[in-house]
Motif scaffolding. Structure first.
Motif, PDB file in Angstrom:
ATOM      1  N   LYS A  24      13.364  -0.895   5.588  1.00  0.00           N
ATOM      2  CA  LYS A  24      12.286  -0.115   4.994  1.00  0.00           C
ATOM      3  C   LYS A  24      11.976   1.113   5.848  1.00  0.00           C
ATOM      4  O   LYS A  24      11.834   2.230   5.325  1.00  0.00           O
ATOM      5  N   LEU A  25      11.880   0.920   7.163  1.00  0.00           N
ATOM      6  CA  LEU A  25      11.629   2.047   8.066  1.00  0.00           C
ATOM      7  C   LEU A  25      12.709   3.110   7.913  1.00  0.00           C
ATOM      8  O   LEU A  25      12.421   4.304   7.779  1.00  0.00           O
ATOM      9  N   ARG A  26      13.958   2.678   7.958  1.00  0.00           N
ATOM     10  CA  ARG A  26      15.086   3.611   7.864  1.00  0.00           C
ATOM     11  C   ARG A  26      15.038   4.380   6.550  1.00  0.00           C
ATOM     12  O   ARG A  26      15.216   5.609   6.526  1.00  0.00           O
ATOM     13  N   GLY A  27      14.787   3.676   5.459  1.00  0.00           N
ATOM     14  CA  GLY A  27      14.758   4.318   4.146  1.00  0.00           C
ATOM     15  C   GLY A  27      13.667   5.367   4.034  1.00  0.00           C
ATOM     16  O   GLY A  27      13.874   6.432   3.441  1.00  0.00           O
ATOM     17  N   ILE A  28      12.510   5.090   4.620  1.00  0.00           N
ATOM     18  CA  ILE A  28      11.397   6.047   4.557  1.00  0.00           C
ATOM     19  C   ILE A  28      11.667   7.261   5.433  1.00  0.00           C
ATOM     20  O   ILE A  28      11.535   8.412   5.006  1.00  0.00           O
ATOM     21  N   ASP A  37       0.030   6.325  16.527  1.00  0.00           N
ATOM     22  CA  ASP A  37      -0.542   5.671  15.342  1.00  0.00           C
ATOM     23  C   ASP A  37      -0.267   4.176  15.386  1.00  0.00           C
ATOM     24  O   ASP A  37       0.632   3.697  16.089  1.00  0.00           O
ATOM     25  N   TYR A  38      -1.069   3.449  14.610  1.00  0.00           N
ATOM     26  CA  TYR A  38      -0.972   1.982  14.530  1.00  0.00           C
ATOM     27  C   TYR A  38      -1.061   1.625  13.058  1.00  0.00           C
ATOM     28  O   TYR A  38      -2.113   1.720  12.437  1.00  0.00           O
ATOM     29  N   ILE A  39       0.069   1.256  12.461  1.00  0.00           N
ATOM     30  CA  ILE A  39       0.153   1.017  11.019  1.00  0.00           C
ATOM     31  C   ILE A  39       0.373  -0.468  10.767  1.00  0.00           C
ATOM     32  O   ILE A  39       1.288  -1.072  11.320  1.00  0.00           O
ATOM     33  N   LEU A  40      -0.478  -1.038   9.924  1.00  0.00           N
ATOM     34  CA  LEU A  40      -0.382  -2.464   9.626  1.00  0.00           C
ATOM     35  C   LEU A  40       0.498  -2.719   8.404  1.00  0.00           C
ATOM     36  O   LEU A  40       0.402  -2.026   7.390  1.00  0.00           O
ATOM     37  N   LYS A  41       1.365  -3.717   8.509  1.00  0.00           N
ATOM     38  CA  LYS A  41       2.174  -4.165   7.378  1.00  0.00           C
ATOM     39  C   LYS A  41       1.318  -5.049   6.478  1.00  0.00           C
ATOM     40  O   LYS A  41       0.457  -5.786   6.983  1.00  0.00           O
ATOM     41  N   PRO A  42       1.552  -5.021   5.173  1.00  0.00           N
ATOM     42  CA  PRO A  42       2.447  -4.110   4.432  1.00  0.00           C
ATOM     43  C   PRO A  42       1.773  -2.744   4.277  1.00  0.00           C
ATOM     44  O   PRO A  42       0.547  -2.637   4.280  1.00  0.00           O
ATOM     45  N   TYR A  43       2.563  -1.697   4.164  1.00  0.00           N
ATOM     46  CA  TYR A  43       2.026  -0.344   4.108  1.00  0.00           C
ATOM     47  C   TYR A  43       2.795   0.463   3.058  1.00  0.00           C
ATOM     48  O   TYR A  43       3.979   0.234   2.829  1.00  0.00           O
ATOM     49  N   PRO A  44       2.137   1.408   2.405  1.00  0.00           N
ATOM     50  CA  PRO A  44       2.850   2.301   1.478  1.00  0.00           C
ATOM     51  C   PRO A  44       3.659   3.327   2.261  1.00  0.00           C
ATOM     52  O   PRO A  44       3.280   3.710   3.370  1.00  0.00           O
ATOM     53  N   LYS A  45       4.759   3.777   1.713  1.00  0.00           N
ATOM     54  CA  LYS A  45       5.635   4.694   2.445  1.00  0.00           C
ATOM     55  C   LYS A  45       4.913   5.985   2.819  1.00  0.00           C
ATOM     56  O   LYS A  45       5.204   6.600   3.847  1.00  0.00           O
ATOM     57  N   GLU A  46       3.938   6.409   1.977  1.00  0.00           N
ATOM     58  CA  GLU A  46       3.205   7.643   2.252  1.00  0.00           C
ATOM     59  C   GLU A  46       2.448   7.566   3.572  1.00  0.00           C
ATOM     60  O   GLU A  46       2.257   8.576   4.262  1.00  0.00           O
ATOM     61  N   ARG A  92      13.021  -7.802  12.318  1.00  0.00           N
ATOM     62  CA  ARG A  92      13.250  -8.263  10.941  1.00  0.00           C
ATOM     63  C   ARG A  92      14.072  -7.220  10.189  1.00  0.00           C
ATOM     64  O   ARG A  92      13.668  -6.065  10.066  1.00  0.00           O
ATOM     65  N   GLU A  93      15.220  -7.625   9.692  1.00  0.00           N
ATOM     66  CA  GLU A  93      16.137  -6.688   9.038  1.00  0.00           C
ATOM     67  C   GLU A  93      15.489  -6.003   7.835  1.00  0.00           C
ATOM     68  O   GLU A  93      15.671  -4.798   7.629  1.00  0.00           O
TER      69      GLU A  93
END
Length: 232
Positions: free
Chosen positions: A15-19, A97-106, A9-10
């Motif tokens: 979002k990943l790139r920006g963080i 790690d296993y991070i669930l969307k939606p997630y805060p950038k921190e 998903r673009e």
């Protein structure tokens, strides 16, 4: 730290790139919506960390992590996904790690920073800390020749001694991310620098002999081919 990003998903990839680009001392080697393209980068070991979605067309993030795990590549994995159903299987692959969307950038930033600290600590010490009941046994990683899992215990063969522990191969593999070590078989991890010979044992497996050691390990035909392609 060199990082690769993959999400079909673009908007999620953006979002990943920006963080990630806000973190000091981090280089984004590639970002792609194609898991197949990510796989080509992984084969070349051009990254330290892969941040991936799980459910993608053709090749899934879980399959990418399985390739990294089964070939003992020195690449950590963080899953960023909207599906919680893979969590147990993901940690069997020793993902960071296993991070669930939606997630805060921190949440993602802290995960990457934890990995950086863990990596720096490992590089500084170059040692393996083994839990043995009430004791912790410390050995130099460079002295490890091979490791064998048998029953409920694990035997570590070094240049100077043999050590038994109840830690699993998956646990030890997570601490031996150096390129020297290869998960050669479901029951063995070998240090390629001590390998002297491969001898055909069965149709799809070989025995491994080592310099200065009578004991032998096992390696699959697939891993022999991987060694020939990537090491020799």
């Amino acid at each position: 730290m060199k990082i690769g990003l993959v999400d079909d998903r673009e908007i999620d990839l953006d979002k990943l790139r920006g963080i990630v680009q806000t973190i000091d001392d981090v280089e984004v080697v590639f970002d792609t919506q194609s898991a197949d393209e990510a796989y080509m980068h992984i084969k070349n070991e051009s990254i330290d960390l892969l941040i991936a979605d799980i459910e993608m067309p053709n090749l899934s993030g879980y399959e990418l992590a399985d390739i990294i795990h089964s070939h003992a590549l020195n690449i950590s994995v963080i899953f960023v996904t909207g599906n919680s159903g893979y969590a147990v299987h993901a940690f069997e692959l020793n993902v960071h790690d296993y991070i669930l969307k939606p997630y805060p950038k921190e949440r993602l930033i802290q995960s990457i920073q934890r990995l950086e600290q863990k990596t720096k600590s490992s590089e500084m010490t170059g040692r393996l800390y083994l839990k043995q009941k009430n004791d912790i046994h410390i050995i130099n990683k460079q002295d490890i020749i091979f490791i064998e899992r048998s029953g409920r215990s694990t035997t570590i063969y070094t240049k100077n001694e043999t050590i038994k522990t109840y830690q699993t191969l998956n646990e030890l593999e997570g601490e031996l991310r150096e390129r020297d070590f290869l998960r050669s078989h479901r029951s063995f991890i070998i240090n390629i620098h001590f390998v002297k010979n491969f001898s055909l044992y069965a149709k799809n497996s070989y025995t491994v002999t080592f310099e200065g050691l009578e004991e032998q390990a096992m390696i699959t035909k697939e891993k022999v081919e991987f060694l020939q392609e990537n090491y020799f």
